[in-house]
Every structure is written in C-alpha cells, then in structure tokens.
Design a protein around this motif. Structure first.
Motif, mmCIF file in Angstrom:
data_model
loop_
_atom_site.group_PDB
_atom_site.id
_atom_site.type_symbol
_atom_site.label_atom_id
_atom_site.label_comp_id
_atom_site.label_asym_id
_atom_site.label_seq_id
_atom_site.Cartn_x
_atom_site.Cartn_y
_atom_site.Cartn_z
ATOM 1 N N GLU A 1 0.833 -1.201 0.000
ATOM 2 C CA GLU A 1 0.000 0.000 0.000
ATOM 3 C C GLU A 1 0.869 1.254 0.000
ATOM 4 O O GLU A 1 0.639 2.199 -0.768
ATOM 5 N N VAL A 2 1.881 1.267 0.865
ATOM 6 C CA VAL A 2 2.792 2.405 0.920
ATOM 7 C C VAL A 2 3.582 2.510 -0.385
ATOM 8 O O VAL A 2 3.726 3.591 -0.960
ATOM 9 N N LEU A 3 4.066 1.385 -0.868
ATOM 10 C CA LEU A 3 4.838 1.367 -2.107
ATOM 11 C C LEU A 3 4.078 2.025 -3.248
ATOM 12 O O LEU A 3 4.621 2.859 -3.983
ATOM 13 N N ARG A 4 2.817 1.664 -3.409
ATOM 14 C CA ARG A 4 2.061 2.140 -4.572
ATOM 15 C C ARG A 4 1.614 3.591 -4.436
ATOM 16 O O ARG A 4 1.232 4.209 -5.430
ATOM 17 N N GLU A 5 1.665 4.145 -3.246
ATOM 18 C CA GLU A 5 1.417 5.578 -3.103
ATOM 19 C C GLU A 5 2.626 6.387 -3.597
ATOM 20 O O GLU A 5 2.473 7.463 -4.159
ATOM 21 N N PHE A 6 3.818 5.856 -3.367
ATOM 22 C CA PHE A 6 5.033 6.582 -3.710
ATOM 23 C C PHE A 6 5.591 6.215 -5.079
ATOM 24 O O PHE A 6 6.359 6.996 -5.653
ATOM 25 N N ALA A 7 5.250 5.053 -5.585
ATOM 26 C CA ALA A 7 5.890 4.563 -6.807
ATOM 27 C C ALA A 7 4.871 4.127 -7.838
ATOM 28 O O ALA A 7 3.749 3.733 -7.507
ATOM 29 N N VAL A 8 5.276 4.197 -9.092
ATOM 30 C CA VAL A 8 4.511 3.601 -10.186
ATOM 31 C C VAL A 8 5.091 2.217 -10.417
ATOM 32 O O VAL A 8 6.266 2.083 -10.796
ATOM 33 N N VAL A 9 4.287 1.205 -10.182
ATOM 34 C CA VAL A 9 4.743 -0.177 -10.299
ATOM 35 C C VAL A 9 4.002 -0.841 -11.450
ATOM 36 O O VAL A 9 2.764 -0.824 -11.499
ATOM 37 N N GLY A 10 4.746 -1.394 -12.392
ATOM 38 C CA GLY A 10 4.105 -2.061 -13.512
ATOM 39 C C GLY A 10 5.066 -2.212 -14.669
ATOM 40 O O GLY A 10 6.228 -1.787 -14.599
#
Length: 320
Positions: free
Chosen positions: A279-288
């Motif tokens: 959850e924290v990761l996807r607030e700060f980063a674009v993952v894909g």
C-alpha cells in the motif's frame, strides 16, 4: 510535458556517454544529482557531449556553497552549454550541512530565499554593470571589480529551480524560483493537497501565477522484483528522515516514520524496507510493466507537472 532523464550513479568519466544516449533517445532534459560526485563538473562533460538536450542539477547542495560560487559556476555552464543549463538547488538536511560540509545551518527556508535573491543580484550586476550591493541576513555581496566581472551572458541567465518537501521551502520556491523540483518521496495526494497550494501562495507573494512556472515530478518507478526491492529501500530511507515525516503524516502513517527513524538510529538499514507495505509502495511509486509507466505517470499528475523524471530509464514519451 517534458520527459527528463536523471542520473545518480554516474562518474565524471562516463557522464558524457550517458547524456549523449539520453539526447539520442529523445529526452528533453538530463539532470544530475549531487551524491558521490560534483554535478557541476560532470555537466561540463555532458555539455561537450551533447547539442540539444537541456542540462541541470537536481540537486546541487546550495548550503554547501555560497551565492557567488554558485552564480559563477552556473554562468559558466550556461556559456558552455549554449544556454541549455538549469540550476537546480536544494538545502539538504541539517546533519549533512553541519557534519558533512561543516557549514552553517539556520532558518533554511529564509536562507534559501536570500540565497536565490543574492544569485540574481550578482547576475544583474554582471548583466547591467550596476554596482553590486546585496545585503541580507545571511549573505552580503558588495564587491565586484571589472577583473572578476564576466559581463552579461549572451544566452541569458539560467533558470533557477528549487527542491522542497516542507511547505515553507515550497512557498519560497514559488516566490523566487523559475521552477520546482518535487522530491521522489512525494505522493499524488501530497502534491495536490500540500505542494501545489504552497507554490501558489509563493507565486502570489511575487504577484504571479503558476503560468509559465515549471514543476518537475521525479517519481519512483519499478517493473521487476529487484526494482521493487530497491524502491522499498529508498522509501524506507527517506521515511526515516524527520524532514520528510509530513508526507507520511498526511496519509496517517506517522507511526511508520517513528519506527523507521528508530531503526535507522540502530543502523538497521536492511530490515527497514520490510516495513514498506505494498500500500505504501504504490502511493510513492509507479509499479508495472515499463511500457505502461509513462501513461500511469500522466494519469496521476499530468495536469499538474510540466516535466517528469522517472527514477528508471523510460522510453515512452508523453504527449507534448
């Protein structure tokens, strides 16, 4: 929208090749961070290796230097690059300024405001021949003889960008700078709810709007498990620093900062990233997947930022 290429792990020996590849691939800007090497020196090499791409520091540590040295170096790089240089400055945090650089620290937002105004006063003196007479709380520049005066720059003065996270520094950027460098440790919500209003307040102080003001959105990106692990480590590192706590507070994650800070004091760097949830990761980063990164970035903040600088090499260009 401009797409920039940033570099952290570079050397003065290879930076020309990196910049040349970025130009060949169609990037609009090439920015160097001040970590293990001096970005100004390295950008001289990048200027010699390129013809079109904009060049900039993101960031150079202002308080490790003084306005005169920065004004001179930036003026030289503007000359060397044929008018392609952008001066990106940041304050760093107190511990680095006082313990790593052995320089004074106080009132960072007020000091940065004066720092930028002093640079502009020095450039104005060179441009017009008027007497240099800058007197402030932190800096005084009142001596400029012809022997040390390079005269007006034929390419004009370089734009000044300021980096910030806190509201006071961000407001200063809006007031005295030409652009703002968002920290990687920024979420879309923080950008919209905190950063943008602070910039608007600063611009209002100067009697201006955000029209023509550049906002660069560097952002963490990750497409593989290895990159995700690396981004989590970076989020944990920044999250442990008190200066960046307001970003976590906005999301109700203040307790995460407290625990990360305690772990950092115990030198538990490897274990800290385990606290960064998806959850924290996807607030700060674009993952894909790499081919979706630019589209996702544009969806998140394309209506706010004028240039984007992903943390990895992204080839998909945004629409102009």
């Amino acid at each position: 929208m401009k797409l920039d290429r940033s570099a952290v792990d570079y050397t003065p020996g290879n930076v020309g090749d990196i910049a040349e590849r970025a130009e060949d691939r169609g990037y609009d800007g090439f920015w160097l961070a001040e970590t293990k090497h001096d970005p100004f020196l390295a950008l001289a090499g990048a200027a010699a290796a390129t013809e079109r791409i904009e060049l900039g520091t993101a960031i150079a540590v202002a308080f490790a230097r003084n306005p005169m040295t920065i004004a001179t170096t930036a003026n030289d790089l503007q000359l060397l690059s044929g008018g392609r240089f952008n001066l990106g400055l940041g304050s760093q945090v107190e511990a680095h300024i006082t313990k790593r650089f052995s320089m004074p620290w106080s009132k960072p937002a007020a000091r940065m405001r004066e720092f930028v105004l002093a640079i502009r006063a020095i450039w104005h003196a060179w441009e017009t021949g008027e007497r240099l007479a800058f007197r402030g709380e932190f800096y005084k520049h009142t001596l400029m003889t012809p022997f040390f005066d390079p005269g007006p720059n034929p390419h004009g003065n370089a734009p000044i960008y300021l980096a910030g996270v806190g509201e006071l520094m961000t407001e200063v950027a809006g007031e005295v700078a030409d652009g703002f460098l968002c920290h990687n440790f920024t979420t879309e919500r923080y950008l919209r709810e905190v950063t943008l209003p602070a910039l608007e307040r600063g611009r209002a102080k100067a009697g201006k709007t955000l029209e023509g003001f550049e906002i660069s959105g560097p952002v963490f990106t990750a497409s593989s498990d290895e990159e995700i692990a690396d981004v989590k480590r970076q989020i944990a590192f920044y999250g442990s620093t008190p200066a960046y706590k307001p970003v976590l507070d906005l999301h109700g994650w203040g307790a995460l900062h407290e625990e990360l800070h305690r772990m950092s004091r115990r030198q538990q760097w490897a274990e800290m990233s385990e606290l960064i949830t998806d959850e924290v990761l996807r607030e700060f980063a674009v993952v894909g997947p790499a081919d979706t990164v630019t589209a996702t970035l544009l969806k998140r903040c394309g209506d706010v930022v004028t240039r984007i600088s992903p943390s990895k090499n992204v080839l998909q260009r945004p629409e102009k």
